[in-house]
Design a protein around this motif. Structure first.
Motif, mmCIF file in Angstrom:
data_model
loop_
_atom_site.group_PDB
_atom_site.id
_atom_site.type_symbol
_atom_site.label_atom_id
_atom_site.label_comp_id
_atom_site.label_asym_id
_atom_site.label_seq_id
_atom_site.Cartn_x
_atom_site.Cartn_y
_atom_site.Cartn_z
ATOM 1 N N ARG A 1 0.833 -1.193 0.000
ATOM 2 C CA ARG A 1 0.000 0.000 0.000
ATOM 3 C C ARG A 1 0.867 1.242 0.000
ATOM 4 N NH1 ARG A 1 -2.607 -0.553 6.103
ATOM 5 N NH2 ARG A 1 -0.739 0.059 7.306
ATOM 6 N N GLN A 2 0.293 2.306 -0.521
ATOM 7 C CA GLN A 2 0.996 3.584 -0.572
ATOM 8 C C GLN A 2 0.022 4.698 -0.265
ATOM 9 O OE1 GLN A 2 3.105 4.414 -4.231
ATOM 10 N NE2 GLN A 2 4.514 5.763 -3.149
ATOM 11 N N ALA A 3 0.318 5.422 0.788
ATOM 12 C CA ALA A 3 -0.479 6.584 1.154
ATOM 13 C C ALA A 3 0.140 7.826 0.523
ATOM 14 C CB ALA A 3 -0.533 6.724 2.670
ATOM 15 N N PRO A 4 -0.617 8.895 0.336
ATOM 16 C CA PRO A 4 -0.086 10.116 -0.291
ATOM 17 C C PRO A 4 1.139 10.635 0.446
ATOM 18 C CG PRO A 4 -2.459 10.234 -0.151
ATOM 19 C CD PRO A 4 -2.061 9.016 0.613
ATOM 20 N N GLY A 5 2.195 10.887 -0.312
ATOM 21 C CA GLY A 5 3.401 11.446 0.256
ATOM 22 C C GLY A 5 4.268 10.459 1.005
ATOM 23 N N LYS A 6 3.897 9.188 0.955
ATOM 24 C CA LYS A 6 4.658 8.176 1.673
ATOM 25 C C LYS A 6 5.184 7.111 0.717
ATOM 26 C CE LYS A 6 2.321 8.718 6.114
ATOM 27 N NZ LYS A 6 1.657 8.008 7.250
ATOM 28 N N GLU A 7 6.130 6.345 1.199
ATOM 29 C CA GLU A 7 6.668 5.253 0.406
ATOM 30 C C GLU A 7 5.682 4.075 0.385
ATOM 31 O OE1 GLU A 7 11.472 5.956 1.118
ATOM 32 O OE2 GLU A 7 10.479 4.167 1.865
ATOM 33 N N ARG A 8 5.873 3.228 -0.611
ATOM 34 C CA ARG A 8 5.071 2.018 -0.685
ATOM 35 C C ARG A 8 5.506 1.061 0.416
ATOM 36 N NH1 ARG A 8 5.159 -0.428 -6.425
ATOM 37 N NH2 ARG A 8 7.306 -0.940 -5.835
ATOM 38 N N ASP A 9 4.549 0.518 1.131
ATOM 39 C CA ASP A 9 4.835 -0.361 2.264
ATOM 40 C C ASP A 9 4.263 -1.756 2.043
ATOM 41 O OD1 ASP A 9 4.265 2.255 4.708
ATOM 42 O OD2 ASP A 9 6.138 1.576 3.779
ATOM 43 N N PHE A 10 4.958 -2.718 2.583
ATOM 44 C CA PHE A 10 4.482 -4.093 2.575
ATOM 45 C C PHE A 10 3.303 -4.233 3.525
ATOM 46 C CE2 PHE A 10 4.453 -8.588 2.525
ATOM 47 C CZ PHE A 10 4.375 -9.038 3.843
ATOM 48 N N VAL A 11 2.302 -5.003 3.108
ATOM 49 C CA VAL A 11 1.138 -5.271 3.951
ATOM 50 C C VAL A 11 1.064 -6.752 4.299
ATOM 51 C CG1 VAL A 11 -1.383 -5.214 4.090
ATOM 52 C CG2 VAL A 11 -0.154 -3.353 2.945
ATOM 53 N N ALA A 12 1.014 -7.599 3.280
ATOM 54 C CA ALA A 12 0.852 -9.031 3.512
ATOM 55 C C ALA A 12 1.306 -9.793 2.288
ATOM 56 C CB ALA A 12 -0.608 -9.369 3.822
ATOM 57 N N ALA A 13 1.660 -11.057 2.481
ATOM 58 C CA ALA A 13 2.067 -11.898 1.366
ATOM 59 C C ALA A 13 1.776 -13.347 1.684
ATOM 60 C CB ALA A 13 3.548 -11.711 1.054
ATOM 61 N N ILE A 14 1.656 -14.118 0.607
ATOM 62 C CA ILE A 14 1.468 -15.558 0.734
ATOM 63 C C ILE A 14 2.465 -16.241 -0.186
ATOM 64 C CG2 ILE A 14 -0.423 -15.570 -0.981
ATOM 65 C CD1 ILE A 14 -1.719 -17.793 0.823
ATOM 66 N N MET A 15 3.222 -17.157 0.373
ATOM 67 C CA MET A 15 4.323 -17.765 -0.360
ATOM 68 C C MET A 15 3.805 -18.809 -1.331
ATOM 69 S SD MET A 15 7.832 -19.510 1.031
ATOM 70 C CE MET A 15 8.100 -18.245 2.236
ATOM 71 N N TRP A 16 4.474 -18.864 -2.505
ATOM 72 C CA TRP A 16 4.005 -19.698 -3.600
ATOM 73 C C TRP A 16 3.987 -21.180 -3.259
ATOM 74 C CZ3 TRP A 16 6.936 -23.431 -6.216
ATOM 75 C CH2 TRP A 16 8.283 -23.519 -5.830
ATOM 76 N N SER A 17 4.987 -21.652 -2.538
ATOM 77 C CA SER A 17 5.147 -23.088 -2.350
ATOM 78 C C SER A 17 4.349 -23.601 -1.151
ATOM 79 C CB SER A 17 6.619 -23.433 -2.187
ATOM 80 O OG SER A 17 7.202 -22.634 -1.176
ATOM 81 N N SER A 18 4.549 -22.981 -0.026
ATOM 82 C CA SER A 18 3.969 -23.504 1.214
ATOM 83 C C SER A 18 2.618 -22.876 1.546
ATOM 84 C CB SER A 18 4.918 -23.248 2.377
ATOM 85 O OG SER A 18 5.076 -21.852 2.574
ATOM 86 N N GLY A 19 2.341 -21.730 0.938
ATOM 87 C CA GLY A 19 1.144 -21.005 1.334
ATOM 88 C C GLY A 19 1.309 -20.279 2.654
ATOM 89 N N ALA A 20 2.535 -20.245 3.159
ATOM 90 C CA ALA A 20 2.785 -19.506 4.407
ATOM 91 C C ALA A 20 2.461 -18.029 4.213
ATOM 92 C CB ALA A 20 4.234 -19.673 4.827
ATOM 93 N N THR A 21 1.929 -17.430 5.250
ATOM 94 C CA THR A 21 1.528 -16.026 5.151
ATOM 95 C C THR A 21 2.407 -15.144 6.018
ATOM 96 O OG1 THR A 21 -0.130 -16.383 6.876
ATOM 97 C CG2 THR A 21 -0.858 -16.593 4.587
ATOM 98 N N TYR A 22 2.559 -13.923 5.577
ATOM 99 C CA TYR A 22 3.390 -12.952 6.262
ATOM 100 C C TYR A 22 2.624 -11.637 6.341
ATOM 101 C CZ TYR A 22 7.056 -16.297 5.096
ATOM 102 O OH TYR A 22 7.800 -17.448 4.972
ATOM 103 N N TYR A 23 2.812 -10.917 7.429
ATOM 104 C CA TYR A 23 2.104 -9.655 7.621
ATOM 105 C C TYR A 23 3.027 -8.615 8.217
ATOM 106 C CZ TYR A 23 -2.002 -12.629 7.106
ATOM 107 O OH TYR A 23 -2.937 -13.516 6.623
#
Length: 125
Positions: free
Chosen positions: A38-60
């Motif tokens: 996500r990216q808010a006005p005037g701010k850098e793009r930030d990581f929010v969440a991800a799901i890994m291709w192989s294991s389906g493990a999630t990260y936040y």
């Protein structure tokens, strides 16, 4: 042609919920880790969440842990972000991204190959 198309953004009151969707085409979905940034006005793009291709493990990110949930539907080539207990500081443009076989470094946006156009999330206080 690779396409990532986000939907589901909008205006919500603080404490409310939204579910973002990302429809993916043109890639072998099961070999790609999927992330939300996500990216808010005037701010850098930030990581929010991800799901890994192989294991389906999630990260936040710490800021959304316990409130947001990422999931995927491999047969449908879809990835989702369920956002609960939304706060004004969650307001931003949310982007879906696909990274080929990205592993534990899923929070690193440079590792992603394809990006959607973004969907706006606005949270009123």
């Amino acid at each position: 042609q690779v396409q990532l198309v986000e939907s589901g953004g909008g205006l919500v009151q603080a404490g409310g919920s939204l579910r973002l969707s990302c429809a993916v085409s043109g890639i072998t979905f099961s070999t790609y880790s999927m992330g939300w940034f996500r990216q808010a006005p005037g701010k850098e793009r930030d990581f929010v969440a991800a799901i890994m291709w192989s294991s389906g493990a999630t990260y936040y990110s710490d800021s959304v842990k316990g409130r947001f949930t990422i999931s995927r539907d491999i047969p449908k080539n879809m990835v989702y972000l369920q956002m609960n207990s939304l706060k004004p500081e969650d307001a931003a443009v949310y982007y879906c991204a696909a990274g080929w076989r990205v592993g534990v470094s899923v929070p690193t946006d440079d590792l992603y190959d394809y990006w959607g156009q973004g969907t706006q999330v606005t949270v009123s206080s």
